[in-house]
Enzyme design. Structure first.
Site, mmCIF file in Angstrom:
data_model
loop_
_atom_site.group_PDB
_atom_site.id
_atom_site.type_symbol
_atom_site.label_atom_id
_atom_site.label_comp_id
_atom_site.label_asym_id
_atom_site.label_seq_id
_atom_site.Cartn_x
_atom_site.Cartn_y
_atom_site.Cartn_z
ATOM 1 N N LYS A 222 -79.665 72.856 23.178
ATOM 2 C CA LYS A 222 -79.092 72.173 24.078
ATOM 3 C C LYS A 222 -77.784 72.629 24.589
ATOM 4 O O LYS A 222 -77.492 72.461 25.861
ATOM 5 C CB LYS A 222 -78.840 70.810 23.529
ATOM 6 C CG LYS A 222 -78.415 69.568 24.130
ATOM 7 C CD LYS A 222 -78.213 68.166 23.638
ATOM 8 C CE LYS A 222 -79.486 67.599 23.275
ATOM 9 N NZ LYS A 222 -79.414 66.356 22.472
ATOM 10 N N GLU B 297 -78.056 80.675 15.324
ATOM 11 C CA GLU B 297 -79.465 81.456 14.891
ATOM 12 C C GLU B 297 -80.227 81.575 16.255
ATOM 13 O O GLU B 297 -80.774 82.509 16.258
ATOM 14 C CB GLU B 297 -79.989 80.445 14.046
ATOM 15 C CG GLU B 297 -79.648 79.966 12.597
ATOM 16 C CD GLU B 297 -78.554 78.929 12.545
ATOM 17 O OE1 GLU B 297 -78.480 77.998 11.535
ATOM 18 O OE2 GLU B 297 -78.309 78.306 13.831
ATOM 19 N N GLY C 240 -82.718 66.180 18.093
ATOM 20 C CA GLY C 240 -83.635 67.352 17.835
ATOM 21 C C GLY C 240 -85.010 67.082 17.396
ATOM 22 O O GLY C 240 -85.798 67.652 18.032
ATOM 23 N N ARG C 241 -84.908 66.193 16.402
ATOM 24 C CA ARG C 241 -86.250 66.090 15.660
ATOM 25 C C ARG C 241 -87.142 65.012 16.539
ATOM 26 O O ARG C 241 -88.486 65.127 15.931
ATOM 27 C CB ARG C 241 -85.828 65.704 14.264
ATOM 28 C CG ARG C 241 -85.123 64.400 14.312
ATOM 29 C CD ARG C 241 -84.623 64.230 12.742
ATOM 30 N NE ARG C 241 -83.709 63.330 12.692
ATOM 31 C CZ ARG C 241 -82.523 63.320 12.683
ATOM 32 N NH1 ARG C 241 -81.776 64.168 13.319
ATOM 33 N NH2 ARG C 241 -81.599 62.129 12.598
ATOM 34 N N GLU D 250 -84.427 64.502 7.440
ATOM 35 C CA GLU D 250 -82.752 64.568 8.190
ATOM 36 C C GLU D 250 -82.409 63.487 8.599
ATOM 37 O O GLU D 250 -81.393 62.967 9.036
ATOM 38 C CB GLU D 250 -83.086 65.379 9.353
ATOM 39 C CG GLU D 250 -81.718 65.820 9.940
ATOM 40 C CD GLU D 250 -81.946 67.312 11.010
ATOM 41 O OE1 GLU D 250 -81.681 68.631 10.318
ATOM 42 O OE2 GLU D 250 -82.206 67.131 12.092
ATOM 43 N N HIS E 198 -105.780 73.842 -4.646
ATOM 44 C CA HIS E 198 -105.865 74.958 -5.344
ATOM 45 C C HIS E 198 -104.480 75.440 -5.786
ATOM 46 O O HIS E 198 -104.309 76.731 -6.093
ATOM 47 C CB HIS E 198 -106.777 76.140 -4.947
ATOM 48 C CG HIS E 198 -108.260 75.754 -4.859
ATOM 49 N ND1 HIS E 198 -109.094 76.046 -5.841
ATOM 50 C CD2 HIS E 198 -108.846 75.080 -3.904
ATOM 51 C CE1 HIS E 198 -110.408 75.592 -5.419
ATOM 52 N NE2 HIS E 198 -110.202 75.186 -4.371
ATOM 53 N N LYS F 86 -72.698 74.963 7.975
ATOM 54 C CA LYS F 86 -72.466 75.646 9.246
ATOM 55 C C LYS F 86 -70.973 76.196 9.381
ATOM 56 O O LYS F 86 -70.738 77.231 9.464
ATOM 57 C CB LYS F 86 -72.778 74.862 10.330
ATOM 58 C CG LYS F 86 -74.450 74.711 10.588
ATOM 59 C CD LYS F 86 -74.355 73.804 11.849
ATOM 60 C CE LYS F 86 -76.109 73.562 12.178
ATOM 61 N NZ LYS F 86 -75.878 72.962 13.363
#
Length: 533
Positions: A201, A207, A260-261, A346, A377, A498
């Site tokens: 944004k 990152e 964001g999510r 979050e 498994h 951060k």
């Protein structure tokens, strides 16, 4: 009855639930399944294999009323600034408002702008898909999406989920700042036919921008300045995208009222649209809209997100279970547990209420999972015989996409149903003794059972169904947060790390200046510096 009194009554219901087995509820009520399941929006939610009885369900519904779930829902849908700590509306639902009814933020209808961005996305996607928008080597065969968090998890999860409907360029996702991720992704691609979408944004996410610059160097090394034509961006920072070299016509924005999510419905979903096409992306939005309307209009007792949220509150607060497992018996939903992990943890991993006071009881659980049957498994051993009870949430399609492999899907369905049955019924010592020759082995084959689960059944995993599933879980998270009185739409908990990473980077680079750090961090920095020589 006030909320505190309802919580007290629920505590008593929780004590009663611990004193009886879930299976006894079926013995007392042969029609329990009908009363503790719900069909809505073309899906079935079964929560009969939980310890919730009629009294507890009635109390939970009263709790939803007393904590104002419906009023808070209406405020969100109307564009009120319910994200109080950031002063923002929460309107991901506007992004999939297929009815196109006005949605006001500050008295201004946001739908014309939403529709305009969607139209630009569609035009770009059609151009990439039909080859009229091409790279130096011809039509784009591959698209690399560079983002992190919601800018990666949403489109990556949905692209995998809707693989049977993908008829566009191949999609690849890069999120981790670990150089291995971008290196290994680009190493197998042809830069002449690769499009890179950078999703940030602010266009400052460290990152994402680190990976974007690496991709830019890769493209420029092969194409020179022609590399700029191989970029698109999802961002609101037009000055920064321009400085990076992205054509303004290839920049697609979204708004501060989209977290964001919750952003897969926005321009963040552009890679998904490139994969499946605008028409199917519209079906994806339409499925979510159907769930939105159900959430907005169905009575609380017949409201699927509300009921799923109340089950979550019951397990977290009244039964004391610290985690929940998301178990899709659908291989293409392999990334759904991670997606819901971010969505839930979050959103509701908060320790204070909206007014800043401590939360009075446990809030969001740990969310984790893996597709069946692979998980059987791996960690199902702990789910069945471990010392902690883990509520399980199964998802399964009645039909697969491969008719020639029908027997595979039938085996998958049998396994899904068997797991929830085994979790509830268990196996006592007497039954275990009948399965072994050596009585000493019998205790090892005892299953305590009485372990709760829900099951969501849908006809087939198509774009509309995926939209309904994601919206269901979004609204479930909202319901739980509303009951706990927290803000489900900020994420201050990601900030401190951060900030410290920014301060630590010069120390890592220089190998000096550790003295001001705590003893452990200083020791780790010293050891890393030594190993890097």
């Amino acid at each position: 009855m006030e909320a505190d009194a309802i919580w007290t009554a629920l505590a008593g219901a929780g004590v009663a639930a611990r004193g009886r087995r879930i299976v006894s509820l079926f013995e007392a009520d042969p029609d329990r399944f009908a009363g503790f399941s719900l069909r809505a929006t073309g899906m079935l939610l079964d929560f009969s294999k939980t310890s919730i009885d009629a009294e507890a369900l009635a109390l939970l519904l009263r709790l939803a009323e007393a904590t104002g779930v419906a009023a808070k829902r209406d405020a969100m849908l109307a564009g009120a600034a319910i994200n109080a700590t950031e002063g923002r509306a929460v309107l991901h639902t506007a992004l999939r408002n297929r009815a196109n009814t006005p949605v006001l933020v500050g008295g201004v209808d946001v739908m014309p702008e939403v529709n305009a961005v969607l139209a630009r996305m569609e035009a770009f996607a059609r151009g990439v898909r039909d080859g009229s928008i091409a790279g130096a080597g011809g039509p784009f065969t591959d698209v690399v999406n560079i983002g992190i968090g919601g800018s990666d998890l949403g489109p990556a999860m949905a692209t995998q989920a809707l693989a049977p409907y993908a008829d566009g360029p191949r999609l690849h996702y890069v999120s981790n700042v670990d150089g291995a991720h971008v290196h290994d992704t680009l190493a197998r691609l042809d830069p002449r036919t690769t499009l890179v979408v950078v999703a940030s944004k602010t266009f400052t996410t460290i990152e994402t921008m680190t990976n974007a610059r690496t991709a830019q160097a890769w493209l420029r090394g092969a194409l020179g300045q022609g590399a700029d034509a191989h970029f698109a961006a999802v961002s609101t920072a037009l000055d920064r995208t321009a400085a990076f070299g992205v054509d303004p016509e290839r920049v697609f924005g979204f708004w501060d009222w989209v977290g964001g999510r919750y952003s897969v419905w926005s321009a963040v979903g552009l890679p998904l649209m490139l994969a499946i096409g605008p028409e199917r992306f519209s079906q994806f939005l339409g499925g979510a809209h159907v769930m939105d309307r159900h959430f907005a209009t169905a009575p609380l007792a017949e409201n699927m997100p509300v009921l799923l949220g109340l089950v979550g509150v019951w397990h977290r607060n009244l039964m004391g279970y610290p985690s929940r497992a998301i178990l899709p018996y659908d291989q293409r939903l392999g990334r759904l547990p991670a997606y819901l992990q971010q969505l839930d943890m979050e959103s509701n991993g908060k320790g204070v209420t909206l007014d800043g006071s401590p939360v009075a009881r446990a809030s969001g659980p740990v969310v984790w999972g893996e597709p069946g049957t692979n998980g059987q498994h791996a960690f199902y051993q702990l789910i069945h015989q471990g010392t902690d009870v883990v509520p399980c949430e199964f998802l399964v399609a009645a039909n697969g996409h491969e008719p020639e492999l029908r027997h595979h899907h039938e085996l998958l369905l049998a396994n899904c149903l068997a797991q929830s049955e085994a979790l509830m019924l268990g196996r006592d010592l007497a039954a275990a003794e009948r399965t072994v020759k050596d009585p000493a082995l019998a205790p090892h084959k005892v299953f305590k059972g009485d372990r709760p689960s829900t099951t969501l059944v849908y006809p087939r995993l198509d774009p509309a169904t995926l939209g309904r599933i994601i919206a269901l879980y979004e609204h479930r998270v909202f319901v739980e947060g509303a009951i706990w009185g927290i803000n489900s739409f900020d994420q201050w908990g990601v900030e401190l790390g951060k900030e410290l990473a920014t301060a630590l980077l010069p120390l890592v680079q220089s190998g000096m200046g550790f003295e001001a750090k705590d003893g452990s961090t200083a020791g780790l920095l010293a050891a890393i510096t030594e190993l890097r020589r």
